[in-house]
Write an enzyme that holds these catalytic residues in place. Structure first.
Site, mmCIF file in Angstrom:
data_model
loop_
_atom_site.group_PDB
_atom_site.id
_atom_site.type_symbol
_atom_site.label_atom_id
_atom_site.label_comp_id
_atom_site.label_asym_id
_atom_site.label_seq_id
_atom_site.Cartn_x
_atom_site.Cartn_y
_atom_site.Cartn_z
ATOM 1 N N TYR A 269 37.028 40.062 42.684
ATOM 2 C CA TYR A 269 37.049 41.388 42.048
ATOM 3 C C TYR A 269 37.504 41.339 40.586
ATOM 4 C CZ TYR A 269 36.624 42.542 46.974
ATOM 5 O OH TYR A 269 36.198 42.600 48.278
ATOM 6 N N ARG B 9 41.723 45.058 37.357
ATOM 7 C CA ARG B 9 42.596 45.351 38.508
ATOM 8 C C ARG B 9 44.024 45.779 38.138
ATOM 9 N NH1 ARG B 9 43.877 41.925 41.955
ATOM 10 N NH2 ARG B 9 43.816 43.251 43.792
ATOM 11 N N GLY C 46 39.222 41.988 54.524
ATOM 12 C CA GLY C 46 40.478 42.611 54.100
ATOM 13 C C GLY C 46 41.691 41.719 54.136
ATOM 14 N N GLU D 147 34.022 39.527 57.889
ATOM 15 C CA GLU D 147 33.414 39.400 56.566
ATOM 16 C C GLU D 147 34.458 39.436 55.457
ATOM 17 O OE1 GLU D 147 30.131 42.378 56.894
ATOM 18 O OE2 GLU D 147 31.692 43.820 56.330
ATOM 19 N N PRO D 148 35.237 38.376 55.335
ATOM 20 C CA PRO D 148 36.196 38.323 54.234
ATOM 21 C C PRO D 148 35.517 38.053 52.891
ATOM 22 C CG PRO D 148 36.298 36.307 55.546
ATOM 23 C CD PRO D 148 35.287 37.193 56.201
ATOM 24 N N GLY D 149 36.049 38.640 51.847
ATOM 25 C CA GLY D 149 35.576 38.348 50.489
ATOM 26 C C GLY D 149 36.695 37.677 49.723
ATOM 27 N N ARG D 150 37.746 38.465 49.435
ATOM 28 C CA ARG D 150 38.886 37.986 48.649
ATOM 29 C C ARG D 150 39.488 36.697 49.225
ATOM 30 N NH1 ARG D 150 42.069 41.531 45.841
ATOM 31 N NH2 ARG D 150 41.355 43.231 47.173
ATOM 32 N N CYS E 265 41.613 48.873 23.227
ATOM 33 C CA CYS E 265 42.288 49.963 22.557
ATOM 34 C C CYS E 265 42.827 50.947 23.607
ATOM 35 C CB CYS E 265 41.282 50.633 21.632
ATOM 36 S SG CYS E 265 42.054 51.539 20.332
ATOM 37 N N GLU E 266 43.728 50.480 24.429
ATOM 38 C CA GLU E 266 44.295 51.244 25.557
ATOM 39 C C GLU E 266 45.715 50.761 25.763
ATOM 40 O OE1 GLU E 266 43.088 53.378 28.135
ATOM 41 O OE2 GLU E 266 41.215 53.557 27.034
HETATM 42 C C1 LIG Z 1 32.437 46.587 54.438
HETATM 43 C C2 LIG Z 1 33.301 45.592 53.779
HETATM 44 N N1 LIG Z 1 33.367 44.354 54.279
HETATM 45 C C3 LIG Z 1 34.127 43.401 53.690
HETATM 46 C C4 LIG Z 1 34.857 43.674 52.555
HETATM 47 C C5 LIG Z 1 35.650 42.568 51.939
HETATM 48 O O1 LIG Z 1 36.976 42.869 51.746
HETATM 49 P P1 LIG Z 1 37.983 41.733 51.269
HETATM 50 O O2 LIG Z 1 37.453 41.177 49.995
HETATM 51 O O3 LIG Z 1 39.262 42.438 51.091
HETATM 52 O O4 LIG Z 1 38.007 40.707 52.352
HETATM 53 C C6 LIG Z 1 34.819 44.954 52.005
HETATM 54 C C7 LIG Z 1 35.601 45.286 50.784
HETATM 55 O O5 LIG Z 1 35.634 46.348 50.280
HETATM 56 C C8 LIG Z 1 34.022 45.951 52.620
HETATM 57 O O6 LIG Z 1 33.942 47.182 52.142
#
Ligand SMILES: Cc1ncc(COP(=O)(O)O)c(C=O)c1O
Length: 435
Positions: free
Chosen positions: A388, A328, A246, A288-291, A359-360
């Site tokens: 994302y 997004r 997050g 567990e970061p993604g973004r 077309c939006e």
């Molecule tokens: C369980 C869980 N872990 C990690 C993430 C990664 O979030 P972010 O990309 O904001 O770090 C998410 C995103 O929805 C999630 O649902």
């Protein structure tokens, strides 16, 4: 981290060592471009400021942000675990030979079929979201003579300051087991009694694109209270605590991205403080970061087509992509910065609104972007689209998904091919009576 902007001698925007105008020529537009160097920089920061700093911690990459075979390979080499949330994501990891013991399998409504695949492959952790799932995991474990290791996703009951579609930690959420004692302790007691699951601990995720660590710290505080009560009431010793991701990144003015340690230090300190206070053993702490890992590693290139000036109102510049490759802005009102890649050295003294080709009316990528004098054929580079975008892309208006090119200093290679129109209709069938 706001990346410094590199410009070539002929005024073109350079990303990951590659001239973006040349990339657009070679691979066509729209085009996702991903920098391996930036991903590695982010993973290095995680290693140096979290993994090497603390004992008994792990970091996973939340693959929902951006997943394909190449990214699995990079993440594996960087020493991170992988968070998957569906059979499709798990299947991708399997095809990339990702070590299954390094997988966290999330999801609020995993099907039996998905769980069977995960358990048959011995994935590292199944993050159980509810009692229905707990029963299924135990039953599958019994039939397969296995004992999957599980964590419980809990709803910590904290609010985060972000878009309401990406807050997940509040009580009123579809995710996780509520902290009401009769609910969470019932789940825990069952898990401890069942013979075919091994409960290791808890997981929470408070939301996405968050700049303030308060909600992470509050959630950690709540879960530590739960951990103490679980020990006192049921004798349950928590061995793992997965604190989700997050962490926010820079998209536009006002986004104040923080170093990873701003979040991780605060989380770890709270766990240590509470373990001392309650005389508990320290659990393994997972993030567990993604973004935060992938967001700034990606840009999207488009070609400007029609330019429409409405006198006294605004100028629309339309591009050859839009909400199918980046939903997004339409979904969350997300804002992006962008520049004209072939005029990166010129003053941006005009203002245009970048429209997609769908077309939006709502298919607007960027309102009021400052640009130099625009011409059709110019290349627009939208920045920080790594997370994302590709993973949320769709075929609305039967627009094929763009290719993804991986770049590094002096190296560029397609890691996802551009979709073809044949791909779009390859699974369509005409019933006999209409032939
Ligand atoms: C369980 C869980 N872990 C990690 C993430 C990664 O979030 P972010 O990309 O904001 O770090 C998410 C995103 O929805 C999630 O649902």
């Amino acid at each position: 981290m706001i990346m410094e902007r590199r410009i070539s001698e002929n005024g073109n925007y350079v990303f990951g060592g590659a001239d973006t105008v040349e990339l657009a020529k070679e691979y066509g537009t729209p085009l996702y471009v991903v920098s391996e160097e930036i991903i590695k920089k982010k993973c290095k920061e995680i290693r140096e400021n979290f993994l090497f700093k603390y004992k008994d911690v792990k970091a996973a990459y939340a693959s929902k942000a951006f997943l394909n075979l190449a990214i699995c390979k990079i993440i594996e080499r960087e020493g991170l675990y992988l968070d998957v949330v569906s059979e499709g994501e798990l299947y991708t990891a399997i095809c990339a030979d990702y070590p299954m013991e390094k997988i966290f399998f999330h999801g609020n409504n995993k099907s039996r079929c998905e769980l069977e695949l995960a358990i048959s492959k011995d994935v590292g952790r199944i993050v159980v979201d509810n009692l229905y799932e707990l029963e299924m995991v135990n039953d599958i474990g019994r039939k397969m003579k296995k004992k999957p290791k599980i964590l419980y996703r809990i709803t910590p009951g904290v609010e985060s300051e972000t878009h309401k579609y990406v807050v997940t930690g509040q009580r009123d959420s579809k995710f996780g087991i509520p902290l009401e004692k009769d609910i969470i302790f019932k789940a825990l007691k069952l898990g401890m009694e069942y013979e075919n699951v091994e409960v290791l601990g808890f997981h929470f995720h408070v939301g996405s694109q968050i700049f303030d660590n308060t909600s992470h710290v509050m959630a950690t505080h709540r879960v530590m209270d739960l951990i103490r009560e679980a020990k006192d009431t049921l004798g349950f010793i928590t061995r793992e605590l997965n604190t989700g991701g997050g962490y926010g990144i820079f998209y536009t003015e006002g986004d104040r991205e923080k170093p990873i340690s701003y979040f991780t230090d605060a989380i770890v300190e709270k766990v240590i403080e509470k373990c001392k206070e309650f005389d508990l053993p320290l659990p393994t702490i997972i993030i567990e970061p993604g973004r935060w890992i992938i967001g700034e590693a990606g840009i999207t290139l488009y070609t400007i087509g029609s330019i429409k000036e409405i006198p006294g109102i605004r100028t629309y510049a339309s591009v050859d992509g839009g909400m199918p490759d980046n939903p997004r802005p339409a979904l969350y009102g997300s804002k992006y910065q962008a520049l004209i890649a072939n005029k990166a050295d010129r003053d941006a003294d005009k203002v245009v609104t970048i429209a997609g080709k769908c077309c939006e009316t709502g298919d607007i990528l960027i309102w009021d972007l400052k640009v130099p004098e625009l011409e059709s054929g110019d290349i627009l580079a939208v920045l920080n689209t790594g997370a994302y975008n590709y993973s949320m892309a769709n075929n609305y208006n039967k627009i094929p998904r763009p290719a993804v090119v991986l770049v590094n200093e002096g190296y560029c290679e397609e890691i996802v091919e551009r979709e073809k129109y044949e791909d779009l209709i390859s699974r369509y069938r005409i019933p006999n009576h209409l032939k």
